[in-house]
Design a protein around this motif. Structure first.
Motif, short mmCIF file in Angstrom:
data_model
loop_
_atom_site.label_atom_id
_atom_site.label_comp_id
_atom_site.label_asym_id
_atom_site.label_seq_id
_atom_site.Cartn_x
_atom_site.Cartn_y
_atom_site.Cartn_z
N ALA A 194 130.69 33.47 -31.68
CA ALA A 194 129.38 33.89 -32.17
C ALA A 194 129.35 33.99 -33.68
O ALA A 194 130.34 34.36 -34.32
N SER A 195 128.20 33.67 -34.25
CA SER A 195 127.98 33.83 -35.69
C SER A 195 126.56 34.36 -35.91
O SER A 195 125.67 34.16 -35.08
N MET A 196 126.39 35.05 -37.02
CA MET A 196 125.14 35.74 -37.30
C MET A 196 124.19 34.87 -38.11
O MET A 196 124.60 34.20 -39.05
N PHE A 197 122.93 34.87 -37.74
CA PHE A 197 121.89 34.26 -38.55
C PHE A 197 121.43 35.30 -39.55
O PHE A 197 121.13 36.43 -39.18
N THR A 198 121.38 34.94 -40.82
CA THR A 198 121.21 35.94 -41.88
C THR A 198 119.76 36.32 -42.16
O THR A 198 119.50 37.22 -42.94
N GLU A 199 118.81 35.64 -41.52
CA GLU A 199 117.40 35.99 -41.71
C GLU A 199 116.87 36.67 -40.45
O GLU A 199 117.50 36.63 -39.40
N VAL A 200 115.70 37.27 -40.58
CA VAL A 200 115.03 37.90 -39.44
C VAL A 200 113.90 36.99 -38.98
O VAL A 200 113.05 36.59 -39.79
N PHE A 201 113.89 36.67 -37.69
CA PHE A 201 112.81 35.85 -37.16
C PHE A 201 111.58 36.73 -36.95
O PHE A 201 111.62 37.70 -36.21
N LYS A 202 110.47 36.34 -37.62
CA LYS A 202 109.22 37.09 -37.51
C LYS A 202 108.07 36.19 -37.06
O LYS A 202 106.91 36.49 -37.31
N GLY A 203 108.43 35.08 -36.42
CA GLY A 203 107.41 34.19 -35.90
C GLY A 203 107.23 32.91 -36.69
O GLY A 203 106.32 32.12 -36.41
N GLN A 204 108.11 32.65 -37.67
CA GLN A 204 107.98 31.46 -38.49
C GLN A 204 108.68 30.27 -37.84
O GLN A 204 109.88 30.32 -37.59
N PRO A 205 107.97 29.16 -37.58
CA PRO A 205 108.60 27.96 -37.02
C PRO A 205 109.74 27.44 -37.88
O PRO A 205 110.76 26.98 -37.35
#
Length: 227
Positions: A194-205
């Motif tokens: 596993a690896s971390m995605f550094t941004e937060v998904f807030k609904g942006q395609p």
């Protein structure tokens, strides 16, 4: 393994596919109830037919596989929206539903596969109901014997527009989530990469496609190392 480049700019549309084949690259979207699995899939695939339920009540009660259509490229990326495990919804058996789909629609070994694991920042990732290891291990058990279980995971924090969180709380949750991810080896019955995605998904395609692109690069790196 040559993977697609510039996925977002080359994306045309996505359509429900009845079958996954040996030539497909499969991205499973997994996570606890309320993590935004259908929301992520809807924005990624630009498909307004996908129903999204905000909050802790599961809307996805079946497995939905969408085949992505790209400009000048074969259509062999399939995104699979999975139902939530460990819900308290009476009469709802997500494990049985997922296993039935795998047995009837999946292939024992596709070209490659990986997991996008979503976690809502409004929920404590250290709580047992939100346990990353628990949900991933349960997902793995839905694969019948002989089927290849994906082991590469991109962990993606999500935040619904209605979830107003203080910056300090967001930072604390992100730190907790990363710690939980790093402890997968101690708390899981399987070996997850596993690896971390550094941004937060807030609904942006664009953010959703960035997640998938990074997961495909992870898959490519593993395959190159195996050759």
């Amino acid at each position: 393994m040559p993977f697609f480049q510039n996925l977002r700019s080359n994306f045309r549309d996505a359509f429900i596919t009845p079958k996954v084949t040996e030539s497909d690259i499969v991205i499973f979207v997994v996570g606890p109830t309320g993590s935004g699995k259908s929301w992520f899939t809807k924005e990624l695939c630009n498909n307004n037919e996908i129903q999204v339920e905000k909050g802790q009540h599961p809307r996805t009660k079946n497995v939905l596989a969408l085949r992505c259509n790209f400009k000048n490229d074969p259509n062999n990326i399939v995104v699979v929206d999975t139902p939530s495990f460990h819900t308290e919804l009476e009469g709802f058996d997500a494990e049985k539903i997922t296993t039935a789909w795998i047995e009837s629609r999946f292939t024992k070994k596709c070209r490659a596969s990986g997991i996008v694991f979503l976690h809502p920042l409004a929920q404590d990732p250290t709580h047992s109901d939100q346990s990353m290891a628990r949900h991933l291990d349960t997902f793995a058990t839905t694969f019948p014997g002989g089927f290849t279980v994906p082991s590469l995971v991109r962990v993606v924090p999500t935040q619904e527009p209605a979830a107003i969180l203080q910056d300090q709380k967001v930072e604390r949750r992100l730190s907790q989530l990363e710690s939980v991810m790093k402890s997968l080896g101690d708390n899981s019955s399987r070996k997850w990469h596993a690896s971390m995605f550094t941004e937060v998904f807030k609904g942006q395609p664009d953010t959703a496609w960035k997640v998938v692109q990074l997961l495909l690069k992870d898959i490519e790196s593993v395959e190159k190392g195996a050759t």
